[in-house]
Scaffold this active site. Structure first.
Site, PDB file in Angstrom:
ATOM      1  N   CYS A  30      -8.177  -6.258   3.919  1.00  5.10           N
ATOM      2  CA  CYS A  30      -7.773  -6.259   5.387  1.00  5.10           C
ATOM      3  C   CYS A  30      -7.886  -5.046   6.061  1.00  5.10           C
ATOM      4  O   CYS A  30      -7.718  -3.933   5.371  1.00  5.10           O
ATOM      5  CB  CYS A  30      -6.543  -6.939   5.781  1.00  5.10           C
ATOM      6  SG  CYS A  30      -4.999  -6.052   5.190  1.00  5.10           S
ATOM      7  N   LYS A  40     -13.535  -8.318   3.483  1.00  8.57           N
ATOM      8  CA  LYS A  40     -12.918  -8.342   4.629  1.00  8.57           C
ATOM      9  C   LYS A  40     -13.668  -8.930   5.884  1.00  8.57           C
ATOM     10  O   LYS A  40     -14.925  -8.672   6.208  1.00  8.57           O
ATOM     11  CB  LYS A  40     -12.648  -6.820   4.760  1.00  8.57           C
ATOM     12  CG  LYS A  40     -11.701  -6.062   3.849  1.00  8.57           C
ATOM     13  CD  LYS A  40     -11.639  -4.670   4.245  1.00  8.57           C
ATOM     14  CE  LYS A  40     -10.890  -3.953   3.200  1.00  8.57           C
ATOM     15  NZ  LYS A  40     -10.942  -2.141   3.399  1.00  8.57           N
ATOM     16  N   ASP A  73      -7.588   3.017  -4.417  1.00 14.52           N
ATOM     17  CA  ASP A  73      -8.683   2.746  -3.567  1.00 14.52           C
ATOM     18  C   ASP A  73      -8.933   4.252  -3.140  1.00 14.52           C
ATOM     19  O   ASP A  73      -8.223   4.859  -2.357  1.00 14.52           O
ATOM     20  CB  ASP A  73      -8.152   2.005  -2.173  1.00 14.52           C
ATOM     21  CG  ASP A  73      -9.217   1.724  -1.174  1.00 14.52           C
ATOM     22  OD1 ASP A  73     -10.191   2.357  -1.335  1.00 14.52           O
ATOM     23  OD2 ASP A  73      -8.947   1.296  -0.075  1.00 14.52           O
ATOM     24  N   ASP A  79      -1.552  -6.934   3.333  1.00 11.09           N
ATOM     25  CA  ASP A  79      -0.524  -6.424   3.805  1.00 11.09           C
ATOM     26  C   ASP A  79      -0.267  -5.833   5.084  1.00 11.09           C
ATOM     27  O   ASP A  79       0.678  -5.006   5.504  1.00 11.09           O
ATOM     28  CB  ASP A  79       0.265  -5.475   2.545  1.00 11.09           C
ATOM     29  CG  ASP A  79      -0.470  -4.019   2.666  1.00 11.09           C
ATOM     30  OD1 ASP A  79      -1.659  -4.237   2.895  1.00 11.09           O
ATOM     31  OD2 ASP A  79      -0.012  -3.335   2.066  1.00 11.09           O
ATOM     32  N   GLU A 125     -11.252   0.718  -6.060  1.00 14.39           N
ATOM     33  CA  GLU A 125     -11.925   0.323  -4.972  1.00 14.39           C
ATOM     34  C   GLU A 125     -12.825   1.535  -4.538  1.00 14.39           C
ATOM     35  O   GLU A 125     -12.479   2.816  -4.328  1.00 14.39           O
ATOM     36  CB  GLU A 125     -11.219  -0.036  -3.859  1.00 14.39           C
ATOM     37  CG  GLU A 125     -10.924  -1.441  -3.737  1.00 14.39           C
ATOM     38  CD  GLU A 125      -9.966  -1.749  -2.599  1.00 14.39           C
ATOM     39  OE1 GLU A 125     -10.763  -1.970  -1.461  1.00 14.39           O
ATOM     40  OE2 GLU A 125      -9.013  -1.651  -2.318  1.00 14.39           O
ATOM     41  N   LYS A 181      -1.271  -1.270  -4.314  1.00 12.60           N
ATOM     42  CA  LYS A 181      -2.515  -0.397  -3.896  1.00 12.60           C
ATOM     43  C   LYS A 181      -2.333   0.894  -3.417  1.00 12.60           C
ATOM     44  O   LYS A 181      -1.698   1.276  -2.573  1.00 12.60           O
ATOM     45  CB  LYS A 181      -3.179  -1.448  -2.830  1.00 12.60           C
ATOM     46  CG  LYS A 181      -4.475  -0.490  -2.438  1.00 12.60           C
ATOM     47  CD  LYS A 181      -5.275  -1.619  -1.338  1.00 12.60           C
ATOM     48  CE  LYS A 181      -6.556  -0.662  -0.768  1.00 12.60           C
ATOM     49  NZ  LYS A 181      -7.420  -1.875  -0.191  1.00 12.60           N
ATOM     50  N   THR A 221       0.824  -1.191  -0.138  1.00 13.57           N
ATOM     51  CA  THR A 221      -0.008   0.141  -0.175  1.00 13.57           C
ATOM     52  C   THR A 221       0.989   1.193   0.026  1.00 13.57           C
ATOM     53  O   THR A 221       1.873   1.463   0.799  1.00 13.57           O
ATOM     54  CB  THR A 221      -0.865   0.013   1.277  1.00 13.57           C
ATOM     55  OG1 THR A 221      -1.674  -1.387   1.274  1.00 13.57           O
ATOM     56  CG2 THR A 221      -1.850   1.356   1.175  1.00 13.57           C
ATOM     57  N   LYS A 245      -3.749   4.759  -2.086  1.00 13.79           N
ATOM     58  CA  LYS A 245      -4.882   5.472  -1.557  1.00 13.79           C
ATOM     59  C   LYS A 245      -5.033   6.751  -2.414  1.00 13.79           C
ATOM     60  O   LYS A 245      -4.124   7.694  -2.380  1.00 13.79           O
ATOM     61  CB  LYS A 245      -4.568   5.604  -0.035  1.00 13.79           C
ATOM     62  CG  LYS A 245      -4.643   4.254   0.864  1.00 13.79           C
ATOM     63  CD  LYS A 245      -6.051   3.754   0.588  1.00 13.79           C
ATOM     64  CE  LYS A 245      -5.917   2.376   1.681  1.00 13.79           C
ATOM     65  NZ  LYS A 245      -7.193   1.847   2.074  1.00 13.79           N
TER      66      LYS A 245
END
Length: 327
Positions: free
Chosen positions: A274, A246, A175, A298, A201, A148, A125, A150
């Site tokens: 997660c 999740k 995301d 992760d 996402e 991923k 991330t 943000k």
């Protein structure tokens, strides 16, 4: 011997700061449910999430309220009638799975009727920030298969382009954590497509995503905050292409496995994600992630230090849990 129930709170410092569009955190605060039956011990970890109205106190209270039922023999199948889906039920459900495996001398994998677990490739991330800082973080992960990212603020197109340029060989998941709007989603989705992103996402707030059924999806869209349990899936058809499962949302491994099977039957892609927690929270999710298109487990890599024993990570590869961790 009567079943003993223990509830504890642990705080795990994060390496630096973890930031999404809704805010930043410097530690992972988790709740552990431990069930002890003589020599047999089962554990489950959950992460209370304020976005869903949860706190450390409320989650501990929810687990405490189950003490009598658990002592009287309540099983995983009884939990949905006793406790709403969420972090507290996740901790209890996973602890019950673990305890059942320890009592029976087998594994959770065998109890669930699954094939032996294999190693997986997890996303890593990049926290939300200014484009230049995010590009620098992505550059450090440029050798990783999946990153991923943000997003969810003003000028996301610049963030997306900067990260993609910094890690050109990586598959990029974006995301937005509900941070886009009807006014900017098309612009941002086009920027995502131009950058070669493979998944977006939760671009819009849960319950305010009707536009997704009316606009093209040049990049597949994955439901996170809009997808908690199996009962949510039918309403997502036509709006989302994938769902993020999740365990802290579904209320544990039991519902997560059911949700995964139903999602596949309905034609959804599957991502397993997660909250930021330790390996004890990731271990049950490894079972669901065996059949996932994208894996985002992760959480322990974001911490300054994981619990021991923990999952074994080699770069982006994560290996099945040992029995002395969970399962």
């Amino acid at each position: 011997m009567a079943l003993e129930i223990s509830i504890s709170v642990e705080r795990w410092p994060i390496a630096g700061t973890f930031t999404i569009s809704r805010g930043s955190k410097t530690e992972a605060a988790v709740v552990i449910c431990t069930l002890t039956d003589g020599p047999f011990i089962g554990r489950g970890e959950c992460v209370p999430y304020a976005r869903y109205g949860e706190s450390l106190e409320s989650v501990c209270a929810e687990i405490e309220a189950l003490r009598g039922a658990l002592t009287n023999g309540a099983t995983r199948d009884d939990l949905p009638a006793l406790l709403k889906a969420g972090a507290a039920r996740n901790a209890v459900d996973c602890a019950l799975w673990d305890l059942e495996a320890k009592r029976s001398g087998t594994s959770v994998v065998a109890l669930a009727g699954l094939a032996p677990l294999r190693e997986l490739t997890t996303a890593v991330t990049v926290s939300f920030g200014e484009a230049e800082a995010m590009a620098a973080s992505a550059r450090n992960f440029a050798d990783r298969p999946v990153i991923k990212v943000k997003v969810g603020g003003d000028n996301d197109a610049a963030r997306i382009a900067a990260v993609a340029a910094a890690a050109p060989a990586s598959r990029i998941i974006l995301d937005a954590n509900e941070g886009w709007t009807d006014a900017n989603i098309i612009e941002n989705m086009l920027a995502a497509a131009k950058a070669g992103a493979v998944l977006i996402e939760q671009p819009l707030p849960a319950g305010k995503d009707a536009i997704l059924s009316r606009i093209p999806h040049p990049v597949p869209i994955c439901a996170d905050e809009s997808a908690h349990g199996t009962e949510d899936l039918s309403a997502l058809i036509g709006r989302y292409d994938s769902i993020n499962i999740k365990l802290d949302k579904t209320g544990g491994l039991t519902e997560a496995l059911h949700m995964q099977r139903t999602a596949r039957a309905l034609g959804f892609g599957v991502m397993v994600g997660c909250m930021v927690g330790t390996s004890l929270a990731m271990a049950p999710a490894m079972l669901v992630a065996q059949d996932a298109d994208f894996v985002d487990l992760d959480g322990p890599l974001i911490l300054k230090e994981d619990r021991a024993p923990g999952l074994v990570f080699e770069g982006s590869r994560v290996f099945p849990p040992s029995r002395n961790l969970w399962g």
